[in-house]
Design an enzyme around this catalytic site. Structure first.
Site, mmCIF file in Angstrom:
data_model
loop_
_atom_site.group_PDB
_atom_site.id
_atom_site.type_symbol
_atom_site.label_atom_id
_atom_site.label_comp_id
_atom_site.label_asym_id
_atom_site.label_seq_id
_atom_site.Cartn_x
_atom_site.Cartn_y
_atom_site.Cartn_z
ATOM 1 N N SER A 1 0.801 -1.305 -0.097
ATOM 2 C CA SER A 1 0.120 0.082 0.183
ATOM 3 C C SER A 1 0.879 1.207 0.122
ATOM 4 O O SER A 1 1.585 1.552 -0.825
ATOM 5 C CB SER A 1 -0.854 0.006 1.299
ATOM 6 O OG SER A 1 -1.867 1.124 1.332
ATOM 7 N N ASP B 1 -6.109 2.151 -3.557
ATOM 8 C CA ASP B 1 -7.482 1.821 -2.703
ATOM 9 C C ASP B 1 -7.705 2.987 -1.588
ATOM 10 O O ASP B 1 -8.795 2.856 -1.145
ATOM 11 C CB ASP B 1 -7.423 0.564 -2.046
ATOM 12 C CG ASP B 1 -6.595 0.326 -0.995
ATOM 13 O OD1 ASP B 1 -5.433 1.334 -0.702
ATOM 14 O OD2 ASP B 1 -6.549 -0.679 -0.427
ATOM 15 N N ASP C 1 -1.374 1.362 -4.053
ATOM 16 C CA ASP C 1 -2.039 0.335 -4.422
ATOM 17 C C ASP C 1 -3.542 0.921 -5.031
ATOM 18 O O ASP C 1 -4.337 0.060 -5.460
ATOM 19 C CB ASP C 1 -2.268 -0.991 -3.720
ATOM 20 C CG ASP C 1 -2.834 -0.575 -2.480
ATOM 21 O OD1 ASP C 1 -2.921 0.476 -1.987
ATOM 22 O OD2 ASP C 1 -3.582 -1.371 -1.894
#
Length: 465
Positions: A100, A243, A241
């Site tokens: 992430s 999100d 990533d």
């Protein structure tokens, strides 16, 4: 293999490569994951832009095919493409290799079962770790195979059927991929929706040295500087990533997620009518006012994508928002999506009668918050005990959903262990003045001072967002 596998976190798998997580770890993880969840058929695996992600994905491929599963290679992709893949009838589970927003030396796995069911330590990862510690290896008569599928076009078609956006009213939008995976989706989405965009840090990799965290103050300043180059209606930045989705007003100023979660919830409730809204409990008064105004129901949740997904599904929620800038949508399999959040924000701003910056100012007049403080303490438990002794008897209420959150009537604060980093997170909010908020925060920091084990300047982070 050590007795305790450091890469196992409460919400996912994450550690330093190759100290905590390497190719051999990935192979053993695949064997254990396939065994515990009794997987059959296909598993889809994708990766972010880190160099180590290729090595780890190869390890997972090896372990899952050796366990008799067929692997669908998603390649370089945003995490949400994996969630979309989990909606396919023949996909039993999805793993995205990513750490992430963490710096490049980190890596990990985000795991969901079919339909976007999030996996965390409390619903399976603990048992997977125990199988790994026991040296479990699957024995099968026929190995699986690896094949590639590209879901990008299907996913963009999925989005086109859910959003009706007039690109001519959106204005020019500044997009910041932070050299993560956002551009693998956002570039084509902008084209299909005819959205005028200008990119900053578009290409995947290498990520910023400090990590691809869009709320990092230094990276926010870069975005502000970039947005001075043109007249923009909105700024959008994603993490590594893709999100997490962070927003900036037309002047390039960061819109704290504290307020943006409220705006998105308000917009969705206006579209759908009263429903369930999931929220993390760190700071939430701004959102709770929106929920109450619409006659909706707030569902508290632990922080973390797996826990939020779990509550989104359990309560069939319309929307879920975290202070960390994860946004969850009921019509996206109850999962988080940076692209969905971006498109919802574009819907929202094209309907505004006031500039976004004026709406933020209105909410700031009602509710104020600080940025999240990250502290290193000798003992979270002892520190929490000291806070309970100091504030417990005067608190209007204490929420224990995720750590401790103290309602002091005109102000509120929360303390909890991070699920992804070795820090304790501290947050403050108030309906009083900004000066009062800093005063309240300072008193709490004084209580925590005896437990300090770092040299960080805590007080510098104590400001009104």
């Amino acid at each position: 293999m050590t007795e305790i596998l450091e890469a196992f976190r409460l919400g996912d798998i994450r550690g330093v490569y190759p100290d905590d997580i390497d190719a051999e770890f990935a192979i053993q993880f695949a064997h254990a994951f396939a065994e515990y969840f009794a997987l059959k058929g296909h598993i889809a695996i994708g990766r972010d832009m880190r160099a180590s992600s290729v090595v780890l994905q190869d390890g997972l491929n090896q372990g899952f095919t050796a366990s008799g599963l067929n692997v669908i290679n998603l390649g370089l992709c945003a995490t949400e493409l994996g969630y979309f893949a989990s909606s396919m009838a023949d996909v039993a589970a999805v793993i995205i290799v990513t750490a992430s927003h963490n710096p490049a030396r980190y890596n990990g796995f985000k795991c969901v079962l079919q339909g976007g069911i999030g996996i965390h330590f409390e619903n399976g990862l603990q048992q997977v770790m125990e199988l790994m510690l026991a040296g479990h290896t699957n024995q099968v008569s026929h190995k699986g195979k690896v094949s590639s599928r590209d879901y990008h076009a299907q996913y963009i078609d999925f989005l086109m059927r859910r959003f009706d956006i007039d690109g001519t009213r959106a204005g020019v939008i500044a997009l910041n991929g932070l050299n993560g995976t956002a551009s693998t989706l956002a570039a084509d989405i902008a084209y299909e929706f005819e959205l005028p965009v200008t990119w900053f840090r578009k290409e995947p990799g290498p990520i910023p040295e400090s990590g691809a965290d869009p709320i990092n103050p230094a990276l926010r300043l870069q975005m502000y500087d970039f947005m001075q180059s043109d007249h923009f209606s909105l700024g959008v930045a994603w993490d590594g990533d893709c999100d997490r989705c962070v927003f900036f007003d037309g002047e390039g100023r960061y819109v704290p997620s504290y307020y943006m979660v409220g705006f998105l919830a308000d917009h969705i409730l206006q579209q759908s009518g009263p429903g369930n809204i999931v929220y993390d409990t760190k700071v939430c008064w701004n959102l709770m006012e929106v929920i109450k105004r619409h006659g909706a129901r707030g569902i508290p949740s632990k922080t973390g994508h797996a826990f939020m997904k779990e509550n989104m599904k359990r309560h069939n929620a319309l929307y879920g928002g975290e202070l960390s800038s994860h946004h969850y949508f009921g019509d996206f399999f109850h999962c988080d999506s940076g692209m969905y959040a971006w498109l919802k924000a574009v819907e929202f701003i094209t309907q505004l009668e006031l500039p976004l910056e004026e709406l933020v100012a209105e909410r700031r007049h009602l509710f104020k918050c600080t940025p999240e403080l990250s502290l290193k303490l000798s003992s979270t438990e002892s520190a929490a005990g000291a806070l309970l002794k100091k504030y417990g008897s005067d608190a209007k209420g204490i929420d224990r959903t995720d750590g401790l959150a103290f309602d002091m009537e005109s102000w509120r604060f929360s303390i909890r262990d991070s699920k992804t980093e070795p820090f304790v997170r501290l947050n403050f909010e108030t309906i009083d003045s900004g000066v009062k908020l800093l005063e309240y925060g300072g008193r709490v920091l004084q209580v925590l001072e005896p437990f300090r084990v770092d040299d960080a300047e805590w007080w510098r982070g104590l400001e009104v967002e």
